[in-house]
Design an enzyme around this catalytic site. Structure first.
Site, PDB file in Angstrom:
ATOM      1  N   GLY A 147      11.344   4.857 -10.122  1.00 53.73           N
ATOM      2  CA  GLY A 147       9.964   4.654  -9.655  1.00 53.73           C
ATOM      3  C   GLY A 147       9.462   5.875  -8.933  1.00 53.73           C
ATOM      4  N   ASN A 148       8.377   5.710  -8.222  1.00 61.38           N
ATOM      5  CA  ASN A 148       7.863   6.818  -7.411  1.00 61.38           C
ATOM      6  C   ASN A 148       7.199   6.270  -6.155  1.00 61.38           C
ATOM      7  OD1 ASN A 148       4.877   6.496  -7.915  1.00 61.38           O
ATOM      8  ND2 ASN A 148       5.621   6.733 -10.020  1.00 61.38           N
ATOM      9  N   ARG A 149       6.724   7.163  -5.291  1.00 62.21           N
ATOM     10  CA  ARG A 149       6.267   6.731  -3.965  1.00 62.21           C
ATOM     11  C   ARG A 149       4.787   6.373  -3.888  1.00 62.21           C
ATOM     12  NH1 ARG A 149       9.527  11.196  -2.165  1.00 62.21           N
ATOM     13  NH2 ARG A 149      11.555  10.382  -1.507  1.00 62.21           N
ATOM     14  N   SER A 150       4.132   6.231  -5.020  1.00 63.09           N
ATOM     15  CA  SER A 150       2.700   5.897  -4.972  1.00 63.09           C
ATOM     16  C   SER A 150       2.500   4.548  -4.274  1.00 63.09           C
ATOM     17  CB  SER A 150       2.152   5.813  -6.409  1.00 63.09           C
ATOM     18  OG  SER A 150       0.887   5.208  -6.391  1.00 63.09           O
ATOM     19  N   ALA A 161       0.251   6.253 -10.880  1.00 63.40           N
ATOM     20  CA  ALA A 161       1.311   7.254 -11.006  1.00 63.40           C
ATOM     21  C   ALA A 161       2.337   6.658 -11.962  1.00 63.40           C
ATOM     22  CB  ALA A 161       1.919   7.535  -9.645  1.00 63.40           C
TER      23      ALA A 161
END
Ligand code: CTP
Length: 419
Positions: free
Chosen positions: A221-224, A289
């Site tokens: 995943g990512n930090r959005s 994102a």
């Protein structure tokens, strides 16, 4: 993937609107309780600021009970602790600052920039539209000084809800009594309707991250946080657009007036629902994102330590924005985002490439090289590239709150949407 259509109540014509209600020292102040109740009944959120003399006509307790929120009347919240009322915060909170009743004294203070009580300080710091509903005796209302103050305020963009004619507290008959609460609420409603230039336009917004499963419990995943996309959806909805918000896993409430929210987890799910709705949209904003890669064949149960390999095989996810650009009709408007990490020059080059390659009208670039920009902040600093015929126009914005950035971006999108 879950669809959570928002409950839409036809009577809640002010749903999601924040009205900062100012009350001044006039006998009509008792009507402000009915006005607050009427605005709330129609869906608005109301906060109240009173002048010290208004408190002699109606108690803060009545008003805080009606609004469910503390009423503000003094610069200091708590004299012992020195806690102060943030008039700037109040001025920024409202979508509308309405003073009803507004006495001749407060009109004069507003017109002359006097700042001798909290209400007047809020007036000076308010960034939202301002409205006044005057209430006074007929001779005071027709006095040249009052008329000049009203004219000055009108020229500065303050809307005046003209007082009605009838019996006045002085025993005289004539123009000067504050308009009835229902009529003021209708005026407020009309005001917001006029401010809906995107009524009838359909816009899809993707927001937040995606999560690509490795096994039943792990993911890429990512930090959005989704904040930027949700602010964009909120702004569009406030301007009257019918908004479909497609959100990855985020911890955010659906903004008021957003017509439909669809929650998804993976890039594939986001791709599928976006493609389904895109043909009927007037515009699309790809703010999500989206993970560019996903693990091949994720395990359906949790992998135990011994089952985990040194390498995870990855494959590309579908590029949602690219596909929206491919399927875009001549009348559709498309805005994409580009999060870059290189130098400004390199980032601009890369963003311009995406503008072309993905057939976009706008690309909003932010670079992590700028402090305060990116995922984990409430602020953002963007540069917008717009395709105009064969040229690219560039607009560089200052560091701002994500809400203000959303206003700038939707202003730009609107120039194409309503042209
Ligand atoms: N995007 C998308 N689907 C993807 C990847 C990205 O819709 N699978 C959209 C994002 O929502 C954003 C834009 O494409 O609006 C740009 O994303 P970004 O990751 O910066 O660009 P890429 O095209 O993936 O290029 P690169 O990773 O090479 O920078």
């Amino acid at each position: 993937m879950t669809g959570t259509p928002e409950p839409q109540n036809e009577n809640l014509t002010l749903l999601g609107r924040r009205v900062l209600l100012g009350i001044t020292g006039s006998i009509a102040a008792y009507k402000s309780a009915f006005l607050a109740r009427e605005l709330i009944k129609r869906g608005a959120e109301v906060r109240i600021v009173m002048t010290p003399s208004a408190i002699e006509f109606i108690t803060p307790l009545t008003l805080s009970t009606l609004t469910g929120k503390p009423v503000h009347s003094d610069f200091t919240e708590n004299k012992d602790s020195g806690e102060w009322t943030n008039h700037v915060e109040l001025g920024l909170w409202g979508d509308l600052f309405l003073t009803a009743p507004c006495t001749a004294a407060t009109l004069s203070a507003f017109a002359n920039g006097t700042c001798s009580n909290l209400l007047q300080a809020v007036f000076l710091s308010a960034r939202c539209p301002v409205m006044v509903a005057p209430a006074m005796d007929l001779d005071m209302f027709t006095n040249e000084a009052t008329l000049v103050n009203l004219k000055t305020l009108g020229e500065r963009g303050v809307s005046v809800i003209e007082p009605a004619s009838g019996a006045l507290a002085s025993g005289l008959e004539g123009k000067g009594r504050m308009e009835e609460p229902e009529a003021i609420a209708d005026f407020v409603e009309d005001f917001f309707k006029i401010g809906m230039p995107l009524a009838g336009k359909k816009v899809v917004v993707t927001a937040g991250p995606t999560e690509e499963p490795i096994d039943a419990v792990r993911y890429l995943g990512n930090r959005s946080t989704g904040k930027m996309g949700f602010e964009l959806a909120a702004r569009l909805a406030n301007l009257g657009a019918s908004v479909t918000l497609i959100a990855g896993p985020v911890k955010l409430d659906t903004p008021p007036r957003v017509s439909k929210r669809i929650d998804v987890m993976t890039a594939k799910e986001m791709y599928e629902v976006t493609m389904e709705v895109w043909p009927e949209m007037d515009a699309g904003i790809a703010c999500a994102a989206v993970a560019d890669m996903r693990p091949v064949n994720p395990a359906s149960s949790k992998l135990h330590r011994g089952d985990l390999t040194d390498e995870i095989m990855l494959e590309n996810t579908p590029d949602i924005l690219l596909e929206m650009g491919v399927r875009k009709s001549a009348s559709q408007v498309l805005m994409g985002f580009a999060l870059e990490t290189d130098s400004v020059e390199e980032s601009l080059k890369s963003a311009e490439g995406k503008l072309e390659r993905k057939n976009l009208d706008f690309i909003v670039m932010n670079t992590l090289a700028d402090e305060g920009a990116g995922f984990s902040h409430d602020t953002n600093k963007v540069t917008v590239l717009q395709k105009v015929n064969i040229h690219t126009e560039t607009r560089i914005f200052e560091l701002k709150s994500k809400r203000e950035v959303a206003h700038d971006l939707i202003d730009m999108l609107s120039t194409l949407l309503i042209s």
